[in-house]
Motif scaffolding. Sequence first.
Motif, PDB file in Angstrom:
ATOM      1  N   GLU A 170       0.857  -0.767  -0.063  1.00 15.40           N
ATOM      2  CA  GLU A 170      -0.285  -0.479   0.105  1.00 15.40           C
ATOM      3  C   GLU A 170       0.893   1.480   0.150  1.00 15.40           C
ATOM      4  O   GLU A 170       0.497   2.427  -0.617  1.00 15.40           O
ATOM      5  N   GLU A 171       2.150   1.347   0.750  1.00 19.35           N
ATOM      6  CA  GLU A 171       3.055   2.491   0.808  1.00 19.35           C
ATOM      7  C   GLU A 171       3.930   2.268  -0.590  1.00 19.35           C
ATOM      8  O   GLU A 171       3.746   3.692  -1.240  1.00 19.35           O
ATOM      9  N   ALA A 223       1.459   6.577  -6.902  1.00 18.62           N
ATOM     10  CA  ALA A 223       0.348   7.531  -7.438  1.00 18.62           C
ATOM     11  C   ALA A 223       0.972   8.983  -6.559  1.00 18.62           C
ATOM     12  O   ALA A 223       0.822  10.153  -8.447  1.00 18.62           O
ATOM     13  N   ASP A 224       2.323   9.249  -6.307  1.00 25.71           N
ATOM     14  CA  ASP A 224       2.434  10.522  -6.004  1.00 25.71           C
ATOM     15  C   ASP A 224       3.981  10.633  -7.487  1.00 25.71           C
ATOM     16  O   ASP A 224       3.875  12.125  -7.535  1.00 25.71           O
ATOM     17  N   LEU A 225       4.501   9.828  -8.013  1.00 21.20           N
ATOM     18  CA  LEU A 225       5.358   9.641  -8.807  1.00 21.20           C
ATOM     19  C   LEU A 225       4.940  10.109 -10.075  1.00 21.20           C
ATOM     20  O   LEU A 225       5.468  11.151 -10.644  1.00 21.20           O
ATOM     21  N   ALA A 265      12.282   3.648  -5.007  1.00 20.90           N
ATOM     22  CA  ALA A 265      13.950   2.787  -5.145  1.00 20.90           C
ATOM     23  C   ALA A 265      13.679   2.344  -3.610  1.00 20.90           C
ATOM     24  O   ALA A 265      14.357   0.984  -3.996  1.00 20.90           O
ATOM     25  N   THR A 266      14.620   2.889  -2.885  1.00 22.36           N
ATOM     26  CA  THR A 266      14.726   3.457  -1.375  1.00 22.36           C
ATOM     27  C   THR A 266      13.527   2.214  -0.486  1.00 22.36           C
ATOM     28  O   THR A 266      13.418   1.266   0.282  1.00 22.36           O
ATOM     29  N   GLY A 267      11.997   2.633  -0.623  1.00 22.28           N
ATOM     30  CA  GLY A 267      11.138   2.036  -0.650  1.00 22.28           C
ATOM     31  C   GLY A 267      10.704  -0.025  -0.796  1.00 22.28           C
ATOM     32  O   GLY A 267      10.290  -0.319  -0.079  1.00 22.28           O
ATOM     33  N   LYS A 268      11.595  -0.175  -1.908  1.00 20.30           N
ATOM     34  CA  LYS A 268      11.622  -1.296  -2.349  1.00 20.30           C
ATOM     35  C   LYS A 268      12.905  -2.261  -1.308  1.00 20.30           C
ATOM     36  O   LYS A 268      13.046  -3.616  -1.886  1.00 20.30           O
TER      37      LYS A 268
END
Length: 337
Positions: free
Chosen positions: A108-109, A115-117, A170-173
């Motif tokens: 979800e994050e 969406a923001d991108l 990229a960091t979130g992944k």
Amino acid sequence: MQGRRREMAGPAGACLALLAALALLAGCQPKGPPVFQGYIEGEFVYVAGKIAGRLDVLPVARGDLVSAGQTLYVLEHAYEAQGVALAEADLRQAEDTLRDRQKGLRPEEIDQLLADLRRAEAEHALSSLEYDRRVKLYGQSVIAKEELDTSRTTHARDKQQVKSLEAKLATGKLPSRVDQVHAAQDAVEAARAALEQARWNLGQMSQPAGVAGLVYDVLHYPGEWVAAGAPVVTLLPPQNVKVRFFVPEAVAAGLAVGREIRVAADGAQPVVAHITYIAPTVEYTPPVIYSQGFREKLVIMVEGRFAPETAARLHPGQPVDVSLEPATAPKPAGGGA
């Protein structure tokens, strides 16, 4: 009168001669092996725990035969059980934190970042078109330079916003930093150690028998407070029963570890034992070696139970006679009649 004396002395002289012959014959009989007085001794096992508590359950009684691993007593342990439950909860929380550190953001994050991108990319595309138009208008001297500068700044800002969101995605992944993962792993190990300690504390409240043997004595009863390290049950394993006797130095010189001996208690058949220890020093005869006359005044307390496997024939403190004659006499050489 002299004849009369000879008639009377004849039978008396024959009797005296017979008694003398019997005494001489008895003196010629071989003497039996020496018998030494001793007593039975037990090396007891005192069962205790390292944590104090109230004695709640005592499933054994004096005189019972127990096997190794059988529960001897249980102390009140509600506090220790709660400690185990708390340690288990802490371990689950630490493991959840570690798993969270080892993976990236939740789906979800990730969707929110995407969406923001996309919105930032759209704004960047719009500001790029606007900037190109302002450049042309400024070249035709239609707009002022300040308006061109504003459009250029908006275009640069939207471009950096896109790059920032791409980096966050990229960091979130990716999982957390290495140091954060290591810290979470250490927290898990600490929680596991705390759980083991809590389980050990709970285990101390219930003591099993370490060896099989006889419940020789019970030192506390249900409802009593048992201090840490205080024994509750005394066990006497059969292998811890031994005979102790004393012999002169001259006799000890001919003894050796492993020699077979016979031990006899009053009213019982002799049993076989083997020497396991010879003291390296001499001592005075201890006062616990009783004479035969005094032994008759001794009594032994006995508690009867209906355990068919009970074969206790020797009791600690029981006086016995020890013979150095082996139980099985060696066969004569040659086999003659």
